[in-house]
Enzyme design. Structure first.
Site, PDB file in Angstrom:
ATOM      1  N   PHE A 308       0.835  -1.204   0.000  1.00 36.13           N
ATOM      2  CA  PHE A 308       0.000   0.000   0.000  1.00 36.13           C
ATOM      3  C   PHE A 308       0.869   1.253   0.000  1.00 36.13           C
ATOM      4  O   PHE A 308       1.857   1.330   0.725  1.00 36.13           O
ATOM      5  CB  PHE A 308      -0.881   0.059   1.255  1.00 36.13           C
ATOM      6  CG  PHE A 308      -1.942  -0.995   1.321  1.00 36.13           C
ATOM      7  CD1 PHE A 308      -3.198  -0.783   0.768  1.00 36.13           C
ATOM      8  CD2 PHE A 308      -1.696  -2.208   1.951  1.00 36.13           C
ATOM      9  CE1 PHE A 308      -4.183  -1.747   0.849  1.00 36.13           C
ATOM     10  CE2 PHE A 308      -2.674  -3.184   2.037  1.00 36.13           C
ATOM     11  CZ  PHE A 308      -3.933  -2.949   1.484  1.00 36.13           C
ATOM     12  N   ASP A 309       0.487   2.232  -0.815  1.00 35.24           N
ATOM     13  CA  ASP A 309       0.976   3.588  -0.616  1.00 35.24           C
ATOM     14  C   ASP A 309       0.193   4.151   0.567  1.00 35.24           C
ATOM     15  O   ASP A 309      -0.881   3.627   0.910  1.00 35.24           O
ATOM     16  CB  ASP A 309       0.723   4.404  -1.885  1.00 35.24           C
ATOM     17  CG  ASP A 309       0.981   5.884  -1.677  1.00 35.24           C
ATOM     18  OD1 ASP A 309       2.053   6.230  -1.167  1.00 35.24           O
ATOM     19  OD2 ASP A 309       0.091   6.689  -2.004  1.00 35.24           O
ATOM     20  N   LYS A 310       0.702   5.194   1.202  1.00 34.98           N
ATOM     21  CA  LYS A 310      -0.016   5.769   2.349  1.00 34.98           C
ATOM     22  C   LYS A 310      -0.969   6.890   1.937  1.00 34.98           C
ATOM     23  O   LYS A 310      -2.183   6.759   2.018  1.00 34.98           O
ATOM     24  CB  LYS A 310       0.966   6.297   3.403  1.00 34.98           C
ATOM     25  CG  LYS A 310       0.261   6.856   4.655  1.00 34.98           C
ATOM     26  CD  LYS A 310       1.226   7.575   5.583  1.00 34.98           C
ATOM     27  CE  LYS A 310       1.552   8.971   5.109  1.00 34.98           C
ATOM     28  NZ  LYS A 310       0.422   9.928   5.202  1.00 34.98           N
TER      29      LYS A 310
END
Length: 622
Positions: A308-310
């Site tokens: 996941f990107d944040k």
């Protein structure tokens, strides 16, 4: 290219429709004529198959399902069974069209990425500014960048202070304050103050150009799943030929041999995969999920980790006020917020705007009149309210004005700083009166979503350009297994690459331009469609149009269900083909009847795949 693809698709659909009508006319003899209308289907659907099979054999030395279909077509025509030939050609063409148009890949993102690169730069030479082409800038040149301009090359600030929106490179939701000695990147945006920089990297060496190269090359090694019929085409052709020849030699009836070739045609096998994928795509669409690549569902069923990107993926991507704390017993939290908003209402800084928006929407506050507004680049803002001087900013603003927090105040503040939150201090007449906390908050139910993903046996990773404290805090709250922070685009790409080199199949979920290379490189790339950049969307295989990551567990389960459906389709089609071959060998089936019987398998496959359309809806929505 888009125009050509669109017209080709329209022509294919037209040919399929005309072929279907011609076969109906031929079978029921609707138009009495000496002309056999089956020839229309043979020409429109059969000739492209013959062409593809010939090119595959002669040029590529590759045997695919089309070779067997071509043999069946030619054999059927030679013994006068034109309807059987037309029917087989039609079914195969329909299957290939479904497969082709679920595997189209979008590649326009690179063009948009190139357009992010500024074409001009403001060169300072002999104390004068001169606008030149960005390609003419040399290393060690001095370049001036004004507020609102995109930085043309990489460099180091030698004069001035500012705040930079570098989300294009790091995905950070908050602007980054820059001062003398700090590095700035091409393609990022100067928000406020003007500054001079000494160039360090130009043209092909610059950060934005490096990202363009990463996006172009990232999916070079991404394997494509080969259709089942093509995978076993060589063996199917050999078995079909041997069976047909042996039957002819034993019985002396050429029609039985031709019937074997007809029933051996892998029509239902060709349809087994694309029909299930089309149905799976239809199911996903109902939840605001666009599956751009047909084989993305096949690949998604195999993943063992999700990265996941944040910012904008696990979080909403915008700073929000989450805490207001007054140090003064005579000033309530509401009054503190009102004072801060009265100064910040003149600010264009995203943090100031977030404070004002929170005040207006959440509390409906009326602001005080303020005057003599000054913005301290990279520090905060100062203004007068009546006779009082009010400041709102970071610790650098406090230090500049010799404002010191006592031990108890510092202890409270450090608790929030330790979580990676952004702290805006409020002071009146050089006396600290409180602070406001801003953070990029998590999306709803992120923790439960991560748990559902883990329950499916899939690990989780956080890969972000944000700082260490914020990143670790988000990972801890979400329940994510491991975290990689302060990642530039090439860092995200290499992290994905390293995991996949260790025999992991990674699904990357992101929203920003900086995520595009990683989305391309990952086994499956999923982009946030609503807030995501066009480049991230076009670099991905799947798009969450609704920006709802809560549907990810359903999407993974749907991919596994789709693969199960494909496998059942294959077993059904092979079983029916086997029975048809036995009946053809014994002479029970003629070529026309054989084509009809074995095409029942195609109908069964289509109906079975259609059950995927509504699969899982009640479970998810209830």
């Amino acid at each position: 290219m888009i125009y050509t693809l669109k017209n080709k698709k329209n022509m294919d659909i037209l040919f399929i429709l005309i072929s279907a009508i011609s076969l109906i006319i031929s079978f029921f003899n609707l138009i009495p004529s000496n002309f056999d209308f089956s020839w229309i289907a043979i020409i429109l659907c059969g000739l492209p198959i013959l062409k593809g099979a010939t090119i595959g054999l002669v040029k590529d030395h590759d045997i695919k399902a089309g070779v067997l279909v071509s043999m069946a077509l030619i054999a059927s025509i030679m013994i006068g069974e034109t309807f059987a030939a037309g029917e087989v050609a039609f079914i195969m063409a329909l299957g290939e069209m479904l497969e082709e148009y679920t595997l189209i890949k979008a590649k326009k993102g690179i063009e948009k990425l190139v357009n992010l690169t500024p074409t001009t730069a403001r060169l300072i030479k002999n104390g004068k500014d001169k606008i030149i082409s960005a390609t003419e800038v040399l290393v060690d040149d001095t370049v001036k960048v004004l507020p609102g301009e995109t930085i043309p090359v990489d460099g180091i600030i030698i004069r001035g202070e500012t705040s930079i929106d570098q989300s294009v490179m790091t995905g950070e939701s908050m602007p980054v304050d820059k001062k003398i000695g700090d590095e700035v990147y091409s393609g990022t945006v100067n928000l406020f103050g003007s500054f001079d920089m000494k160039t360090t990297k130009i043209e092909e060496d610059s950060s934005i150009q490096k990202m363009i190269r990463l996006v172009k090359s990232a999916d070079a090694g991404k394997a494509k799943i080969v259709g089942m019929a093509d995978r076993w085409a060589t063996w199917i052709v050999i078995i079909a030929l041997v069976s047909a020849v042996l039957t002819w030699l034993v019985t002396g009836e050429i029609i039985r041999a031709v019937t074997i070739l007809v029933v051996f045609c892998p029509c239902s096998l060709v349809l087994a995969t694309p029909t299930a994928i089309v149905a799976g795509i239809g199911n996903a669409t109902k939840f605001g999920i666009l599956v751009k690549e047909g084989d993305a569902l096949e690949r998604l069923a195999k993943i063992n980790k999700i990265a996941f990107d944040k910012t904008g993926t696990l979080t909403y991507g915008k700073p929000k006020v989450t805490k207001v704390h007054s140090f003064d017993d005579n000033i309530s939290n509401e009054e503190l917020l009102k004072l801060a908003s009265s100064v910040e209402k003149h600010s264009e800084h995203p943090l100031g705007k977030a404070i004002v928006e929170y005040s207006k929407l959440k509390l409906g506050l009326d602001f005080y009149d303020s005057s003599n507004f000054k913005m301290k680049i990279g520090k905060g803002v100062i203004a007068n309210i009546n006779e009082d001087i009010l400041m709102a900013g970071n610790k650098r603003l406090l230090e500049e004005n010799n404002i010191i927090l006592n031990d108890s105040q510092n202890k409270i503040v450090e608790e929030y700083i330790g979580k990676g939150n952004t702290v805006i201090f409020i002071a009146i007449n050089n006396t600290i009166i409180g602070f406001i906390i801003l953070e990029d908050i998590l999306r709803d139910n992120v923790k439960s979503i991560i748990k559902k993903i883990k329950d499916l046996g899939i690990g989780s990773i956080l890969i972000t350009g944000d700082n260490k404290l914020t990143s670790k805090n988000i990972a801890s709250i979400s329940g994510i297994d491991s975290v990689y922070y302060e990642c530039l685009p090439e860092d995200k790409l290499s992290t994905i690459e390293n995991f996949q080199n260790d025999n992991n199949l990674i699904c990357m979920i992101g929203d920003g331009i900086n995520d595009a290379p990683a989305l391309k490189k990952s086994f499956v790339g999923i982009a946030m469609g609503g807030i995501g950049s066009d480049i991230a969307v076009e670099a991905s295989d799947i798009v969450l149009i609704s920006d709802e990551i809560k549907y990810i567990p359903h999407l993974i389960k749907l991919s596994k269900k789709t693969m199960k459906t494909i496998n059942i389709n294959i077993l059904l089609s092979m079983a029916l083909n086997f029975i048809s071959i036995i009946l053809a060998m014994t002479g029970i089936l003629s070529p026309i009847l054989g084509a009809l019987v074995h095409n029942i398998g195609s109908v069964i496959v289509i109906i079975h795949s259609a059950f995927l359309l509504n699969w899982g809806r009640n479970e998810l929505w209830n």
